[in-house]
Design an enzyme around this catalytic site. Structure first.
Site, PDB file in Angstrom:
ATOM      1  N   PRO B  14       0.779  -1.236   0.000  1.00  0.00           N
ATOM      2  CA  PRO B  14       0.000   0.000   0.000  1.00  0.00           C
ATOM      3  C   PRO B  14       0.809   1.284   0.000  1.00  0.00           C
ATOM      4  O   PRO B  14       0.238   2.355  -0.199  1.00  0.00           O
ATOM      5  CB  PRO B  14      -0.779  -0.116   1.302  1.00  0.00           C
ATOM      6  CG  PRO B  14       0.156  -0.862   2.206  1.00  0.00           C
ATOM      7  CD  PRO B  14       0.855  -1.862   1.319  1.00  0.00           C
ATOM      8  N   ASP B  37       4.084   1.595 -11.652  1.00  0.00           N
ATOM      9  CA  ASP B  37       2.898   2.448 -11.732  1.00  0.00           C
ATOM     10  C   ASP B  37       3.056   3.657 -10.821  1.00  0.00           C
ATOM     11  O   ASP B  37       3.833   3.641  -9.862  1.00  0.00           O
ATOM     12  CB  ASP B  37       1.660   1.671 -11.258  1.00  0.00           C
ATOM     13  CG  ASP B  37       1.232   0.628 -12.265  1.00  0.00           C
ATOM     14  OD1 ASP B  37       1.644   0.719 -13.429  1.00  0.00           O
ATOM     15  OD2 ASP B  37       0.499  -0.290 -11.855  1.00  0.00           O
ATOM     16  N   LYS B  59      -0.269   5.120 -13.316  1.00  0.00           N
ATOM     17  CA  LYS B  59      -1.425   5.700 -13.942  1.00  0.00           C
ATOM     18  C   LYS B  59      -1.993   6.697 -12.975  1.00  0.00           C
ATOM     19  O   LYS B  59      -2.584   6.300 -11.988  1.00  0.00           O
ATOM     20  CB  LYS B  59      -2.487   4.624 -14.230  1.00  0.00           C
ATOM     21  CG  LYS B  59      -1.889   3.372 -14.841  1.00  0.00           C
ATOM     22  CD  LYS B  59      -2.923   2.279 -15.048  1.00  0.00           C
ATOM     23  CE  LYS B  59      -2.294   1.135 -15.854  1.00  0.00           C
ATOM     24  NZ  LYS B  59      -3.203   0.023 -16.028  1.00  0.00           N
ATOM     25  N   MET B 173     -10.733   2.500  -4.530  1.00  0.00           N
ATOM     26  CA  MET B 173     -10.992   3.743  -5.258  1.00  0.00           C
ATOM     27  C   MET B 173     -12.372   4.261  -4.848  1.00  0.00           C
ATOM     28  O   MET B 173     -13.243   4.547  -5.653  1.00  0.00           O
ATOM     29  CB  MET B 173     -10.921   3.517  -6.770  1.00  0.00           C
ATOM     30  CG  MET B 173      -9.584   2.888  -7.164  1.00  0.00           C
ATOM     31  SD  MET B 173      -9.308   2.797  -8.941  1.00  0.00           S
ATOM     32  CE  MET B 173      -9.065   4.520  -9.329  1.00  0.00           C
TER      33      MET B 173
END
Lengths: 266, 266
Positions: B14, B37, B59, B173
């Protein structure tokens, strides 16, 4: 009393010591005493330095082990004696690990603690069995339940909610009640030909996979002679497991070729 | 061509580098190139030795990044050039990480790979926010979904199955579509006063929790000004979060007292 004593509630992950977190390894190496469950692998216990006290508190299936309230009391008394305690549990303490109960007992007794998550069996077995838990177009989410329940009682789960073709279902302690899981899911509407896998001794050198369909799962697992611990995965993503296999070919590869290419591919 | 080259698909966990696995850390230290990423934290990138190539491929929310098929091709070409590649992803590559797609592309191109699971955000945030995902009598299982979906499309989830008071629901998310998650769950029968939490920047030094109820969750999160990444947890176990808090008191403690007792307890 040493006011710096503290209880670290630590997830050991699934068994492969390579999957310990950096923090878990450091805490093990600096503990005064490690209180561990039987689900913690020998390879991980071997990382505890000589001279650190070890206390085994359970829990082998079908054998008596220290009851939860005695474990809770033990953690409090060790901490009050000024020891730095690592409470080591298989997997992740907050996912089917009863870590919450121990944390609550410590908090109620005003014992300082922290919580170190571990790789939970679902993550570990999916990685080592070649089964992505989510995958665009195949699975939009994942759900964890346990196949274990109190003796002689039926599993009390929301079968209709579980029979969701778009969600991967992971059953911890999957060998217990495997017949019931199969029949209840099919009764609730899940397609009997949904891909299903059982993973025995996941992430260890003795890992075996059984890749089949939901309707055939109990028979195939019995035929293969699987023993606990077994993780069951049900859902369309299981169809990827043949293609994405990498771990068991490594296990089967002779040392000579393993040193060369490392994998059966290519 | 170096036949020993290989792609390691690695979960970075995380954000807290202490939650890397031992294997992930070793692979980072021995890679030729790390393809990562944007969700991978700077603290983890700092562990990559100088001299190892780094390639950022996305991203950030709302920004263009390398499309998935270009990432897949990059991994193949780096491997064919004989480089030892670590493909580093936030969390666990097989849980909302598209790791399965990359693994499948590698398998189809006969590139050797292995998969290193990471601590998924649900495990990490629950540990650091004081929320056990399962707890006897409060939650018999846990379910992970994502709040993210393609722009201008409603979330297509089995709301009736999700509205299960006995299962903890984790929304990855979670800031995206938080209004819709709230209203759909309540419409599907989940009690509006079900405890709910949002965790911003979980496990990092900037972690914040918002502890409330399902009906008030969107308003409270907006009032607190939460920004992504946010993990949402809905279920009775959230009621334990006040008692089991250990991480944020550590963050708030002045260094002097932190050195003494380490926690606010006692």
């Amino acid at each position: 009393m040493n006011t710096e004593s503290m209880v670290h509630l630590v997830g050991a992950g699934p068994g492969d010591p390579d999957l310990l977190t950096v923090k878990a390894l450091r805490l093990l190496q600096n503990a005064d005493v490690v209180v561990y469950d039987r689900l913690v692998s020998d390879a991980i216990l071997d990382l505890i330095p000589p001279g650190v006290s070890r206390i085994a508190v359970g829990k082998a299936p079908g054998r008596h082990s220290l009851p939860q309230d005695r474990i809770n009391e033990l953690l409090v008394s060790l901490s009050r004696a000024g020891r730095t305690v690592v409470r080591l549990k298989g997997g992740d303490p907050y996912i089917f690990g009863r870590g919450g109960e121990e944390a609550q007992h410590l908090a109620q007794h005003r014992i300082a603690f922290d919580m170190v998550p571990g790789i939970t069996a679902a993550s570990a077995c999916s990685a080592y069995a070649g089964i992505p838990l989510t995958y665009r177009g195949l699975s939009s989410g994942v759900r964890f339940v346990t196949g274990h329940c109190r003796a002689d009682r039926p599993l009390d789960l929301d079968w209709r909610g579980l029979a969701d073709a778009d969600t991967t279902l992971v059953v911890y302690m999957g060998l217990a009640n495997i017949d019931q899981v199969r029949s209840k899911l099919i009764d609730a509407g899940l397609n009997p030909t949904t891909p299903a896998a059982a993973v025995e001794n996941g992430t260890t050198g003795r890992q075996r996979r059984c890749l089949t369909t939901l309707d055939r799962l109990p028979d195939e697992v019995q035929k293969a002679g699987f023993q606990s611990p077994v993780m069951v995965v049900i859902g369309r993503v299981v169809a990827l497991a043949e293609t994405l296999d990498w771990f068991e070919p490594q296990l089967r590869a002779p040392a000579a070729t393993a040193g060369g290419r490392q994998l059966g591919h290519g």
